[in-house]
Design a protein around this motif. Structure first.
Motif, mmCIF file in Angstrom:
data_model
loop_
_atom_site.group_PDB
_atom_site.id
_atom_site.type_symbol
_atom_site.label_atom_id
_atom_site.label_comp_id
_atom_site.label_asym_id
_atom_site.label_seq_id
_atom_site.Cartn_x
_atom_site.Cartn_y
_atom_site.Cartn_z
ATOM 1 N N ASP A 27 0.860 -1.233 -0.048
ATOM 2 C CA ASP A 27 0.030 -0.126 0.154
ATOM 3 C C ASP A 27 0.888 1.443 -0.191
ATOM 4 O O ASP A 27 1.716 1.512 0.907
ATOM 5 C CB ASP A 27 -0.892 0.140 1.248
ATOM 6 N N ILE A 28 0.796 2.093 -1.091
ATOM 7 C CA ILE A 28 1.675 3.211 -0.982
ATOM 8 C C ILE A 28 0.924 4.322 -0.936
ATOM 9 O O ILE A 28 1.374 5.546 -1.251
ATOM 10 C CB ILE A 28 2.163 3.305 -2.667
ATOM 11 N N THR A 29 -0.273 4.283 -0.355
ATOM 12 C CA THR A 29 -1.299 5.501 -0.009
ATOM 13 C C THR A 29 -0.524 6.898 0.740
ATOM 14 O O THR A 29 -0.281 8.047 0.473
ATOM 15 C CB THR A 29 -2.598 5.191 0.932
ATOM 16 N N HIS A 30 0.305 6.206 1.843
ATOM 17 C CA HIS A 30 0.895 7.221 2.623
ATOM 18 C C HIS A 30 2.139 7.928 1.758
ATOM 19 O O HIS A 30 2.284 9.169 1.792
ATOM 20 C CB HIS A 30 1.499 6.671 4.083
ATOM 21 N N SER A 31 2.793 6.899 1.073
ATOM 22 C CA SER A 31 3.945 7.503 0.474
ATOM 23 C C SER A 31 3.500 8.617 -0.850
ATOM 24 O O SER A 31 4.113 9.533 -0.867
ATOM 25 C CB SER A 31 4.669 6.377 -0.196
ATOM 26 N N MET A 32 2.241 8.237 -1.372
ATOM 27 C CA MET A 32 1.928 9.164 -2.396
ATOM 28 C C MET A 32 1.476 10.404 -1.773
ATOM 29 O O MET A 32 1.549 11.409 -2.249
ATOM 30 C CB MET A 32 0.797 8.589 -3.281
ATOM 31 N N GLU A 33 0.916 10.178 -0.747
ATOM 32 C CA GLU A 33 0.647 11.755 0.114
ATOM 33 C C GLU A 33 1.616 12.567 0.647
ATOM 34 O O GLU A 33 1.523 13.795 0.217
ATOM 35 C CB GLU A 33 -0.381 11.029 1.404
ATOM 36 N N GLU A 34 2.779 11.701 0.898
ATOM 37 C CA GLU A 34 3.801 12.453 1.139
ATOM 38 C C GLU A 34 4.635 12.995 0.016
ATOM 39 O O GLU A 34 5.013 14.261 0.004
ATOM 40 C CB GLU A 34 4.925 11.436 1.798
ATOM 41 N N LEU A 35 4.441 12.370 -1.236
ATOM 42 C CA LEU A 35 5.047 12.767 -2.334
ATOM 43 C C LEU A 35 4.178 14.206 -2.750
ATOM 44 O O LEU A 35 4.823 15.161 -3.310
ATOM 45 C CB LEU A 35 4.801 11.810 -3.636
ATOM 46 N N GLU A 36 2.960 14.084 -2.479
ATOM 47 C CA GLU A 36 2.317 15.333 -2.787
ATOM 48 C C GLU A 36 2.858 16.677 -2.090
ATOM 49 O O GLU A 36 3.025 17.847 -2.496
ATOM 50 C CB GLU A 36 0.658 15.032 -2.742
ATOM 51 N N GLY A 37 2.786 16.397 -0.661
ATOM 52 C CA GLY A 37 3.389 17.370 0.237
ATOM 53 C C GLY A 37 4.608 17.809 -0.129
ATOM 54 O O GLY A 37 4.824 18.836 -0.085
#
Length: 429
Positions: A27-37
């Motif tokens: 699950d890369i949900t957190h990682s993608m949210e971080e990338l957006e930040g």
């Protein structure tokens, strides 16, 4: 994204980007949210996320051929000029993707390096970032994409001819050696400064935590509480607002003092080159007497951030350090976090001041709680001992007897052990 002209003035370029990630049985949900930040921290307008689930990455383009075509159509339809990939790309992958998509392609590492390049202010910080950029760039000279031409001050941006590539490699390798030599000098200078702090015997407290958890805000609140507002550090609501380590002396009402260090924030999958480049700076964490792990209480996935921070602390060799968990931003939190760390925990808001008195008390107790109360009789011909103890102990009273000066107060265990022969009560403690 931030750039600088010849006069070192900031030039802000506007980019519109799609964020791209691959999920290989995770699950890369957190990682993608971080990338957006991270993208937003670099001034990029994020238009959307594209995630592909794969058994294994495509060696030529990371994502599959069909997804490349789909992404190209999305970039054209949404007028995106940049694609930011969550994975680190090879030079060939970057070139292939740029040709297929018709837009600028960068990866997570380039993005973080770009943020660091725009935020570093000290000479050492700038050198550390340049070193990481060049180390990233060197193996990608063949087949590099447009994005790399913006890094390293134009080094290695000439044509792809073999002779020129070899020249670029020598140029970059030489610059890397020069930077390492300069950083070695800076490291020696910091060791001298650290030795000076050790001679003063002032304990050191390091603020650690995920980027944008509020470490700098907590430092500023503590400085305000101890009437040192003029020593405030930069604090902004963005990722990596602070890169350069800051040291401030915190003087308590009872006369005790300690050095408070604000360190660079952590983030998951921090580029290896940056970890290596900043390792000498982060040694401050390893040498600290106490860590304050600052957590953003208002962030829903804070457990993920705590895990990342704990992992980096362990990698630095500071995993066994005494630690206080400071759950910050309680004024924004929907509920009180449940602490499962097993460490001391305090709930605070650097913005409102909530819980900060308790945090300062916890720090004081952790640093000075084991002090020994005693009356020491110091001979008049040992003024050096009197001066040392007045500076490094909590002296409640000074009296003058025929035999010498009587110092009544609380002493650090190591200092009492050294001078216990002067204890007027003559008790073994």
């Amino acid at each position: 994204m931030l750039r600088f002209n010849e006069q070192n003035e900031i030039i802000k370029e506007e980019y519109r980007a799609l964020l791209v990630g691959i999920s290989v049985r995770e699950d890369i949900t957190h990682s993608m949210e971080e990338l957006e930040g991270l993208a937003e921290a670099d001034g990029i307008e994020v238009l959307g996320h594209v995630v592909q689930h794969l058994e294994k990455p495509n060696t030529a383009t990371l994502i599959g051929k069909g997804k490349v075509q789909e992404l190209a159509e999305m970039c054209a339809a949404m007028e995106a000029d940049t694609a930011v990939f969550n994975e680190e790309l090879s030079g060939v992958q970057m070139r292939n993707l740029e040709e297929a998509l018709g837009v600028r392609v960068i990866d997570r590492t380039v993005l973080i390096l770009d943020i660091f390049a725009g935020r570093a202010t000290s000479v050492e910080g700038k050198l550390q970032v340049e070193l990481a950029q060049l180390q990233y760039r060197l193996p990608r000279l063949t087949g590099f994409g447009k994005a790399l031409s913006r890094l390293g001050g134009g080094i290695g941006t000439r044509g792809p001819g073999e002779k020129k590539l070899e020249t670029d490699r020598r140029h970059i390798a030489g610059r890397i050696d020069d930077i390492k030599a300069e950083l070695k000098k800076a490291r020696l200078n910091r060791q001298v400064q650290r030795a000076g702090r050790e001679r003063s015997r002032l304990p050191v407290v390091a603020l650690v935590g995920y980027t944008n958890s509020g470490k700098s805000a907590i430092m500023n609140r503590l400085l305000t509480m101890t009437e040192r507002e003029e020593k405030h550090v930069k604090s902004e609501d963005m990722l990596f607002a602070t890169l350069d380590t800051k040291h401030r002396r915190i003087a308590l009402e009872n006369g005790n003092s300690f050095i408070l260090i604000d360190t660079v924030g952590f983030v998951s999958r921090l580029p290896h080159g940056l970890v290596e480049a900043f390792k000498s700076t982060l040694e401050e964490v390893r040498d600290a007497d106490l860590l304050i792990h600052v957590v953003d209480s208002s962030y829903e996935n804070r457990d993920f951030q705590i895990e990342v921070t704990d992992r980096v602390i362990a990698e630095l060799g500071a995993g066994a350090k005494r630690k206080i968990m400071a759950y910050n931003k309680m004024d924004l939190a929907a509920e009180k976090p449940i602490d499962v760390s097993g460490c001391e925990a305090v709930y605070v808001s650097a913005r409102t001041g909530e819980g900060m008195d308790e945090l300062l008390s916890d720090v004081e107790r952790a640093l000075f709680g084991d002090r020994v109360s005693a009356r020491l009789l110091v001979p008049y011909d040992r003024g050096d001992i009197t001066s040392y103890l007045c500076e490094n102990a909590e002296i409640e009273a000074m009296d003058y007897e025929p035999e010498g000066t009587v110092l009544t107060g609380s002493f650090r265990p190591e200092d009492y052990e050294k001078y216990k022969r002067l204890d007027m009560d003559g008790k073994e403690r």
